[in-house]
Design a protein around this motif. Structure first.
Motif, short mmCIF file in Angstrom:
data_model
loop_
_atom_site.label_atom_id
_atom_site.label_comp_id
_atom_site.label_asym_id
_atom_site.label_seq_id
_atom_site.Cartn_x
_atom_site.Cartn_y
_atom_site.Cartn_z
N GLY A 31 36.23 24.38 61.15
CA GLY A 31 36.67 23.75 62.40
C GLY A 31 36.97 22.27 62.30
O GLY A 31 37.38 21.66 63.28
N GLU A 32 36.81 21.68 61.13
CA GLU A 32 37.09 20.25 61.04
C GLU A 32 38.51 19.99 60.52
O GLU A 32 39.17 20.87 59.96
CB GLU A 32 36.05 19.51 60.19
CG GLU A 32 36.18 19.66 58.70
CD GLU A 32 35.15 18.80 57.93
OE1 GLU A 32 34.57 17.86 58.50
OE2 GLU A 32 34.93 19.08 56.74
N LYS A 149 47.86 34.09 61.25
CA LYS A 149 46.66 33.70 62.01
C LYS A 149 45.54 33.25 61.08
O LYS A 149 44.44 33.81 61.06
CB LYS A 149 46.18 34.84 62.90
CG LYS A 149 47.26 35.33 63.85
CD LYS A 149 46.73 36.38 64.82
CE LYS A 149 47.84 36.89 65.73
NZ LYS A 149 48.84 37.73 65.02
N PRO A 150 45.81 32.22 60.29
CA PRO A 150 44.86 31.82 59.25
C PRO A 150 43.63 31.14 59.82
O PRO A 150 43.66 30.57 60.91
CB PRO A 150 45.67 30.81 58.41
CG PRO A 150 46.64 30.23 59.38
CD PRO A 150 47.01 31.34 60.33
N LYS A 151 42.54 31.18 59.05
CA LYS A 151 41.32 30.44 59.41
C LYS A 151 41.44 28.98 58.97
O LYS A 151 40.78 28.11 59.51
CB LYS A 151 40.10 31.05 58.70
CG LYS A 151 39.63 32.35 59.32
CD LYS A 151 38.45 32.92 58.55
CE LYS A 151 37.13 32.30 58.96
NZ LYS A 151 36.57 32.89 60.17
N ILE A 152 42.27 28.76 57.93
CA ILE A 152 42.42 27.41 57.38
C ILE A 152 43.90 27.16 57.13
O ILE A 152 44.58 28.04 56.60
CB ILE A 152 41.72 27.30 56.00
CG1 ILE A 152 40.30 27.87 56.06
CG2 ILE A 152 41.71 25.87 55.50
CD1 ILE A 152 39.70 28.09 54.66
N ILE A 153 44.40 25.97 57.48
CA ILE A 153 45.75 25.63 57.03
C ILE A 153 45.71 24.37 56.17
O ILE A 153 44.87 23.50 56.34
CB ILE A 153 46.78 25.46 58.17
CG1 ILE A 153 46.39 24.32 59.12
CG2 ILE A 153 46.98 26.75 58.94
CD1 ILE A 153 47.54 23.95 60.05
N PHE A 154 46.64 24.34 55.23
CA PHE A 154 46.75 23.23 54.28
C PHE A 154 48.05 22.48 54.54
O PHE A 154 49.13 23.10 54.53
CB PHE A 154 46.79 23.78 52.85
CG PHE A 154 45.52 24.43 52.42
CD1 PHE A 154 45.23 25.73 52.79
CD2 PHE A 154 44.60 23.74 51.66
CE1 PHE A 154 44.04 26.34 52.41
CE2 PHE A 154 43.41 24.33 51.26
CZ PHE A 154 43.13 25.64 51.63
N GLY A 181 40.61 26.42 66.84
CA GLY A 181 39.56 26.92 65.94
C GLY A 181 39.94 26.95 64.47
O GLY A 181 39.14 27.34 63.64
N THR A 182 41.16 26.55 64.17
CA THR A 182 41.61 26.58 62.77
C THR A 182 41.14 25.33 62.04
O THR A 182 41.23 24.23 62.57
CB THR A 182 43.15 26.64 62.72
OG1 THR A 182 43.57 27.72 63.56
CG2 THR A 182 43.67 26.85 61.32
N THR A 183 40.63 25.50 60.84
CA THR A 183 40.25 24.37 59.99
C THR A 183 41.52 23.80 59.36
O THR A 183 42.41 24.56 58.98
CB THR A 183 39.29 24.85 58.88
OG1 THR A 183 38.19 25.52 59.50
CG2 THR A 183 38.80 23.69 58.03
#
Ligand code: ADP
Ligand code: MG
Length: 253
Positions: A31-32, A149-154, A181-183
């Motif tokens: 979440g950060e 719908k990723p949990k993390i994006i770069f 809610g995505t990191t």
């Protein structure tokens, strides 16, 4: 306390004899917005691309959402969103066609217009990628990272080369994505951007992490050493003046 979503342990990368990443370790919390800051050639993209499973590491360990990069790269790919290099887009497809193409590749049912709405590009639905402005291209490429719908994006230098309005617009978009809610892991060499966006940053130079903490903590620590800016700081910057006169709204659409 939030959970660790990425754990990098003793990561080391050599290109031939050249050591690009020299045994770095860090964690990213769920979440950060985590920033990797560093000058050109510091090893930021190499580090990101290893975590993204796009580049081989020389040694070290990486865990993403509890999965070991060496053992479950395909599972990791499914829960992350990665920005493509701009050259990766078919220039003659329009934005809806491109989203449908990616959605097909991910096997993920997607409503292109809802996604374009999210990045404020609905009115460009029928435009070709090559017809977009720099800021619009960046927003579109961020939209494509969200398809699965990723949990993390770069995001690797998403605002480099953008004008101040487009840069702020992208900040709002990144903050929105985090709110859902995505990191987010982002690289930048704009320190004002890192201060606004990042919960924590790692400063990386010549392949080594030199400092890691929240921007506030890093600034307070420096001040505690007796550091002072050489001259009285004005209450506004030239960028503030520019935004004051030209406004925050985008011009390129
Ligand atoms: P950053 O993203 O921080 O600018 P990179 O991770 O792209 O840094 O690069 C780190 C160092 O590794 C640079 O000195 C770069 O020239 C070198 N490098 C990057 N990719 C390659 C490669 N494929 N082969 C050889 N050297 C590379
Ligand atoms: Mg880079």
């Amino acid at each position: 306390m939030s959970n660790t979503i990425i754990e990098v342990k003793n990561l080391y990368k050599k290109y031939g004899d050249f050591e690009a990443v020299k045994h770095i370790s860090f964690e990213v919390m769920e979440g950060e917005i985590f920033g990797l800051l560093g000058p050109n050639g510091a090893g930021k993209s190499t580090t990101l691309e290893i975590i993204e499973t796009l580049r081989e590491k020389t040694s070290g360990e990486v865990f993403v959402n509890g999965m070991n990069l060496d053992k479950e790269p395909n599972h990791i790919k499914r829960i992350i969103g990665v920005q493509l290099q701009t050259s990766g887009y078919y220039p003659n497809l329009n934005l809806v066609e491109l989203i449908n193409l990616f959605a097909g590749l991910y096997n993920e049912p997607t409503d292109p217009l809802i996604l374009l709405d999210k990045v404020n590009l609905r009115d460009k639905a029928k435009a070709k990628y090559k017809e977009l402005s720099g800021g619009q291209k960046q927003r579109f490429s961020i939209a494509t990272t969200l398809i699965n719908k990723p949990k993390i994006i770069f995001l690797d230098e998403p605002t480099t080369g953008l004008d101040p309005q487009a840069r702020r617009n992208l900040w709002d978009l990144i903050l929105d994505i985090r709110k859902s809610g995505t990191t987010v892991i982002i690289t930048t060499h704009y320190m004002d951007e890192a201060e606004v966006l990042c919960d924590r940053v790692a400063i990386i130079d010549s392949g080594k992490i030199i400092a890691i903490a929240s921007p506030d903590k890093l600034i307070d620590d420096l001040v505690a050493t007796g550091f002072e800016r050489p001259k009285e700081v004005k209450k506004a910057s030239l960028e503030d003046v520019f935004i004051h006169y030209t406004g925050r709204s985008l011009r390129d659409e």
